[in-house]
Enzyme design. Structure first.
Site, mmCIF file in Angstrom:
data_model
loop_
_atom_site.group_PDB
_atom_site.id
_atom_site.type_symbol
_atom_site.label_atom_id
_atom_site.label_comp_id
_atom_site.label_asym_id
_atom_site.label_seq_id
_atom_site.Cartn_x
_atom_site.Cartn_y
_atom_site.Cartn_z
ATOM 1 N N ASN A 10 0.877 -1.181 0.000
ATOM 2 C CA ASN A 10 0.000 0.000 0.000
ATOM 3 C C ASN A 10 0.903 1.216 0.000
ATOM 4 O O ASN A 10 1.333 1.687 1.056
ATOM 5 C CB ASN A 10 -0.907 -0.044 1.235
ATOM 6 C CG ASN A 10 -1.843 1.148 1.329
ATOM 7 O OD1 ASN A 10 -1.709 2.124 0.600
ATOM 8 N ND2 ASN A 10 -2.785 1.081 2.247
ATOM 9 N N ARG A 89 -2.881 -1.806 -3.193
ATOM 10 C CA ARG A 89 -3.943 -0.808 -3.072
ATOM 11 C C ARG A 89 -3.689 0.254 -4.130
ATOM 12 O O ARG A 89 -2.642 0.889 -4.170
ATOM 13 C CB ARG A 89 -3.933 -0.168 -1.700
ATOM 14 C CG ARG A 89 -4.949 0.979 -1.575
ATOM 15 C CD ARG A 89 -4.606 1.846 -0.392
ATOM 16 N NE ARG A 89 -5.514 2.991 -0.280
ATOM 17 C CZ ARG A 89 -5.141 4.189 0.144
ATOM 18 N NH1 ARG A 89 -3.876 4.408 0.485
ATOM 19 N NH2 ARG A 89 -6.000 5.170 0.227
ATOM 20 N N HIS A 177 -11.554 5.299 0.340
ATOM 21 C CA HIS A 177 -11.506 4.426 1.518
ATOM 22 C C HIS A 177 -12.360 3.171 1.316
ATOM 23 O O HIS A 177 -12.811 2.552 2.276
ATOM 24 C CB HIS A 177 -11.980 5.162 2.781
ATOM 25 C CG HIS A 177 -11.074 6.277 3.196
ATOM 26 N ND1 HIS A 177 -11.533 7.506 3.620
ATOM 27 C CD2 HIS A 177 -9.724 6.364 3.254
ATOM 28 C CE1 HIS A 177 -10.514 8.293 3.908
ATOM 29 N NE2 HIS A 177 -9.401 7.621 3.700
ATOM 30 N N ARG A 237 -5.730 17.801 5.071
ATOM 31 C CA ARG A 237 -6.613 18.115 3.941
ATOM 32 C C ARG A 237 -7.833 18.877 4.427
ATOM 33 O O ARG A 237 -8.341 18.638 5.514
ATOM 34 C CB ARG A 237 -7.032 16.832 3.221
ATOM 35 C CG ARG A 237 -5.938 16.223 2.379
ATOM 36 C CD ARG A 237 -6.362 14.895 1.796
ATOM 37 N NE ARG A 237 -5.782 13.776 2.515
ATOM 38 C CZ ARG A 237 -6.137 12.500 2.350
ATOM 39 N NH1 ARG A 237 -7.094 12.188 1.506
ATOM 40 N NH2 ARG A 237 -5.553 11.538 3.033
ATOM 41 N N GLU A 375 -7.434 -3.107 5.798
ATOM 42 C CA GLU A 375 -7.404 -2.999 4.343
ATOM 43 C C GLU A 375 -6.484 -4.047 3.725
ATOM 44 O O GLU A 375 -6.759 -4.572 2.633
ATOM 45 C CB GLU A 375 -6.944 -1.596 3.947
ATOM 46 C CG GLU A 375 -7.899 -0.503 4.371
ATOM 47 C CD GLU A 375 -7.307 0.892 4.247
ATOM 48 O OE1 GLU A 375 -8.048 1.806 3.849
ATOM 49 O OE2 GLU A 375 -6.104 1.054 4.553
#
Length: 389
Positions: A10, A89, A177, A237, A375
């Site tokens: 990832n 990912r 996500h 962000r 994940e």
């Protein structure tokens, strides 16, 4: 004797997460992360029990270095392991990819063309793929997309009120996500199938943050839109922002597109609001008024978006917290649940302090849960399925 294993990678803008699984049983063998790729980078790796494993020495100046050091470390710790698939990912899958795909040169070019849609993520994801292909020629490489979970949302949650031609060119709401939401939805179906069949809001709260409305196991709305900037405020962000503010920054402040991108992605959010840190743990520990106001704004936006997700489904049966903040911050969970009794949310403060799997009271109409996300396991399972292991 060799042990067939599946490796997951990832790659982020300045980090590389990885995990190693036994292919037949999906048992975790190791996981780790390279942080702050560059001159000050660090590499850490642990076994399934959380014990530190030795890592290979060498530079970590770029993503090629990082992948090489990770692979060297895994070979040293697991000399009998034989990689039969590598799962990646990939943040953006575009309009058409709603499930994992096998990667080859043509697919890499197709995905590289999507880089303008996710400029701070996609190129690094693909750099990780390239480095892994060079290190393991002939080993199947599988892409798992963060956008895939959201690809079948209703049109009203997929579009913007722009001329239709832009929608046809790919300017639409993608959501992100997705790998986290897929895992949490699957876990909810396993442990609470009745709730999973209803109306669920999942709050993935970490340095990146979003919410997803999941109805009957499918994504119907997300707080993130065209990019990973929209919706909730995040570590660095901005979250939801009036596009007129961007025009003002360009036309009146004279900021270039690159300067605006840097401002919105790396200087805003909790870091920008507080002027202290992007780390929620530091903000919670601070007594500075700016830290308090930043947390107030964060909680307000979470409550506001929670209402929006419930409206998209006509109600909510369960609220699930996941991600680094969602799984660990008792303060944020408690504050998000304030003033939401009208939604049937009633927090059990004792359970919340204990970090229990269910943190709602016995009388709460809406069940509140904490489910740690994984994940990497989603990626490993997809890779295993793709190669028929």
């Amino acid at each position: 004797m060799t042990t067939p294993v599946i490796l997951t990678l990832n790659a982020g803008s300045s980090s590389l997460k990885f995990a190693l699984y036994e292919a037949q049983t999906e048992a975790l063998l190791a996981r780790g992360q390279v942080d702050r790729i560059g001159p000050a980078a660090t590499l850490a790796m642990k076994d399934a029990d959380g014990a530190a494993l030795p890592v290979a020495p060498g530079p970590l100046c770029d993503h090629d270095d990082a992948v090489a050091r990770v692979l060297d470390s895994l070979r040293g710790a697991f000399p009998e392991a034989r990689a039969i698939a590598i799962g990646h990912r990939i943040v953006h899958g575009g309009i058409f990819h709603d499930r994992p795909v096998m990667l080859d040169a043509a697919m890499l070019e197709e995905l590289r063309a999507l880089s303008p849609f996710a400029p701070l993520h996609q190129p690094h994801n693909l750099d990780g793929v390239r480095a892994a292909m060079e290190a393991y020629p002939g080993v199947p490489q599988i892409a798992c997309f963060d956008t895939a979970f959201h690809r079948n949302q209703p049109f009203v949650n997929d579009t913007f009120a722009l001329p239709r031609r832009f929608y046809d060119r790919g300017v639409r709401r993608y959501g992100f996500h997705g790998l986290s939401y897929e895992y949490v939805s699957g876990e909810l179906a396993r442990i609470a199938p009745t709730l999973a069949a209803g109306r669920v809001v999942i709050a993935h709260l970490g340095n990146g943050a979003s919410m997803c409305a999941v109805q009957h196991g499918r994504s119907v709305a997300s707080t993130m839109g065209f990019s990973a900037l929209d919706g909730l405020p995040m570590g660095t962000r901005c979250g939801q922002l009036d596009p007129g503010a961007v025009l003002y920054l360009m036309q009146q402040e004279g900021l270039s597109p690159d300067e605006i991108a840097d401002l919105l992605y790396t200087q805003s959010g909790m870091l920008g609001l507080s002027g202290i840190s992007n780390d929620m743990r530091e903000l919670e520990a601070s007594d500075h008024p700016n830290a308090r106001e930043a947390i107030d704004y964060y909680v307000f936006r979470l409550q506001r978006e929670l209402g929006g997700m419930a409206a998209a489904m006509g109600g909510v049966d369960a609220l699930v917290f996941c991600g680094g903040i969602g799984e660990n911050s008792r303060l944020i969970r408690a504050r998000v649940c304030e003033r939401t009794e009208w939604m049937g949310i009633e927090l059990d403060h004792s359970r919340n302090q204990d970090n229990a799997p269910v943190i709602s009271t016995a009388f709460s109409r809406t069940t509140i849960m904490v489910i740690p996300t994984d994940e990497e396991l989603v990626i490993a399972r997809a890779a295993r399925k793709m190669i028929g292991a």
